[in-house]
Design a protein around this motif. Structure first.
Motif, mmCIF file in Angstrom:
data_model
loop_
_atom_site.group_PDB
_atom_site.id
_atom_site.type_symbol
_atom_site.label_atom_id
_atom_site.label_comp_id
_atom_site.label_asym_id
_atom_site.label_seq_id
_atom_site.Cartn_x
_atom_site.Cartn_y
_atom_site.Cartn_z
ATOM 1 N N VAL A 1 -4.346 -3.032 0.467
ATOM 2 C CA VAL A 1 -4.114 -1.895 -0.426
ATOM 3 C C VAL A 1 -5.314 -0.965 -0.414
ATOM 4 O O VAL A 1 -5.168 0.267 -0.341
ATOM 5 C CB VAL A 1 -3.794 -2.387 -1.854
ATOM 6 N N ALA B 1 0.833 -1.207 0.000
ATOM 7 C CA ALA B 1 0.000 0.000 0.000
ATOM 8 C C ALA B 1 0.867 1.255 0.000
ATOM 9 O O ALA B 1 0.568 2.235 -0.705
ATOM 10 C CB ALA B 1 -0.927 -0.007 1.212
ATOM 11 N N ASP B 2 1.944 1.238 0.777
ATOM 12 C CA ASP B 2 2.854 2.387 0.784
ATOM 13 C C ASP B 2 3.548 2.536 -0.571
ATOM 14 O O ASP B 2 3.758 3.654 -1.055
ATOM 15 C CB ASP B 2 3.909 2.219 1.883
ATOM 16 N N ASN C 1 2.195 4.793 -7.706
ATOM 17 C CA ASN C 1 0.972 4.814 -8.519
ATOM 18 C C ASN C 1 1.048 3.855 -9.704
ATOM 19 O O ASN C 1 0.838 4.235 -10.856
ATOM 20 C CB ASN C 1 0.712 6.245 -9.006
ATOM 21 N N VAL D 1 2.296 1.604 -3.436
ATOM 22 C CA VAL D 1 1.264 2.107 -4.344
ATOM 23 C C VAL D 1 1.113 3.616 -4.184
ATOM 24 O O VAL D 1 0.995 4.364 -5.162
ATOM 25 C CB VAL D 1 -0.074 1.385 -4.092
ATOM 26 N N ASN D 2 1.122 4.099 -2.951
ATOM 27 C CA ASN D 2 1.036 5.542 -2.715
ATOM 28 C C ASN D 2 2.202 6.288 -3.350
ATOM 29 O O ASN D 2 2.046 7.399 -3.868
ATOM 30 C CB ASN D 2 1.017 5.832 -1.209
ATOM 31 N N ALA E 1 -5.334 3.441 -5.118
ATOM 32 C CA ALA E 1 -5.759 2.061 -4.894
ATOM 33 C C ALA E 1 -6.707 1.610 -5.997
ATOM 34 O O ALA E 1 -6.630 0.472 -6.481
ATOM 35 C CB ALA E 1 -6.445 1.937 -3.529
ATOM 36 N N ALA F 1 -3.880 2.408 1.163
ATOM 37 C CA ALA F 1 -3.443 3.327 0.104
ATOM 38 C C ALA F 1 -4.508 4.393 -0.115
ATOM 39 O O ALA F 1 -5.682 4.216 0.239
ATOM 40 C CB ALA F 1 -3.202 2.553 -1.194
ATOM 41 N N GLN F 2 -4.099 5.503 -0.700
ATOM 42 C CA GLN F 2 -5.054 6.551 -1.034
ATOM 43 C C GLN F 2 -6.089 5.997 -2.016
ATOM 44 O O GLN F 2 -5.747 5.245 -2.934
ATOM 45 C CB GLN F 2 -4.336 7.744 -1.646
#
Length: 405
Positions: free
Chosen positions: A366, A334-335, A341, A337-338, A375, A370-371
């Motif tokens: 995620v 998740a981090d 992107n 992905v933030n 996400a 994640a934002q």
């Protein structure tokens, strides 16, 4: 074509300036899309790659000059019923033969392939790669001969060689660096060592990097330009494809997500820190927990035969263990992905064989951490190449070296 040898023709103007980075990216995009589809018109190439018609035309001309593609014309019907001549560009698939290696912690696989990525011959052996580098490098030569024999070719027909290794490789010096993996390889230059075995240059990269290449060229990546490949096995590492190019970092050691520390976790990691992702979510830890729920009467340390991971989705207790591992890995992703992107995350390695429970667990974390916008933009899926992503990535790296991509 099997049974024929071919060489890559030299450029006719060696004194010409080196092509720009943009021109090299255009060339790589054309070779990739032609490798996937075989034959395309220039208009179709432009549509699939997003490149302008002029860029496509220039790149096709270069590839024609080098003999990497051919172009023929065929009559195509128009709405008025009259025929017109449409050009079709085709990758010369048997233009070169390459040799590729996948070095795992406990195996080595060698494959002979053509420039389409078609494997023509293959050989593999179970070896202690981590602790016996010299013997493993010698075995690579034997496996190469076996793969060549299976393909019906000779070593002198091979145009390029590439290999993936399961450890951190410093791209500034080409030597193995991190002592927590491949400890007996520290200070070795695998490219130079393999080069001596085969008496020619060899391209070497990290296995997760090769996995990302394999997915982009032959797996679920397709034409995705921003992709994270996660190899979840004894260790957990990520190969990063950003803007269509492999990202290695300042010294080639990017993607070490297995050593990102998790809160409220005190398990010792082989790197000397506590709470690293791989210390709680590696295939070793997952199998230990699966043994506990599937064979509760087993004594600590006793060997337990477990079903293949892809058969555990229908066993509720096992699916929970796998799902929890997915949620733990997803917390770290998740981090990522933030920060990056990406359009896709592809899960490979031994743990990737667990399929839906693992992917659903990763997806859950995620989406939770994640934002929302990033996400929503990322697709998460298991590798369709299974345990062969790294081998196909090494093939792709060898093909790129053969054709100058």
């Amino acid at each position: 074509m099997v049974g024929e040898s071919a060489t890559v023709p030299c450029m006719t103007a060696p004194a010409a300036p080196a092509p720009s980075a943009r021109r090299l990216r255009t060339r790589a995009a054309l070779l990739a899309v032609l490798g996937e589809h075989g034959t395309l018109s220039r208009t179709e190439i432009s549509r699939l790659t997003g490149l302008s018609r002029s860029a496509v035309s220039s790149a096709v001309t270069d590839l024609l000059d080098e003999g990497l593609v051919s172009e023929t014309t065929a009559t195509a019907a128009t709405t008025a019923g009259r025929g017109r001549r449409a050009a079709a560009v085709t990758l010369r698939r048997a233009h070169a033969l390459v040799l590729a290696f996948d070095f795992g912690h406990t195996h080595v696989t060698a494959a002979v392939a053509d420039t389409s990525g078609t494997v023509l011959g293959e050989a593999a052996a179970h070896l202690d790669v981590d602790n016996h580098p010299r013997e493993v490098l010698e075995a690579a030569g034997t496996l190469a001969r076996q793969a060549l024999d299976a393909a019906g070719h000779r070593l002198d027909e091979i145009t390029a060689i590439a290999a993936g290794i399961p450890g951190a490789l410093d791209t500034r010096t080409n030597v193995v660096r991190a002592p927590s993996t491949l400890s007996q390889w520290i200070g070795m230059d695998p490219a130079a060592e393999l080069g001596r075995v085969f008496d020619r240059p060899v391209t070497v990269g990290n296995d997760a990097e090769m996995g990302a290449r394999g997915e982009r060229a032959h797996g679920t990546g397709g034409t995705v330009n921003d992709l994270v490949y996660v190899k979840a096995s004894t260790g957990i590492g990520a190969g990063l494809l950003l803007d269509g190019r492999i990202y290695r970092g300042a010294s080639g050691i990017s993607g070490e997500i297995g050593h990102i520390q998790l809160p409220d976790t005190g398990t010792w990691c082989r790197c000397g820190n506590r709470g690293c992702l791989e210390s709680v979510a590696s295939i070793v830890e997952v199998r230990r927990r699966l043994a506990h729920v599937l064979a509760p009467g087993a004594r600590p340390g006793e060997h337990v035969d477990l079903p293949p991971l892809d058969r555990l989705a229908d066993i509720p207790a096992a699916a929970r263990v796998i799902g929890e591992a997915g949620r733990t890995i997803g917390r770290v992703l998740a981090d990522l992905v933030n920060c990056l992107n990406p359009a896709a995350i592809v899960i490979g390695g031994e743990l990737g064989q667990a399929g839906a429970p693992l992917v659903h667990g990763i997806r859950e974390s995620v989406d939770r951490y994640a934002q929302p916008a990033v996400a929503e933009a990322v697709e998460i899926r298991a590798s369709r190449l299974g345990l062969r992503s790294e081998l196909y990535g090494a093939i792709d790296a060898a093909v790129a070296a053969a054709v100058g991509g």
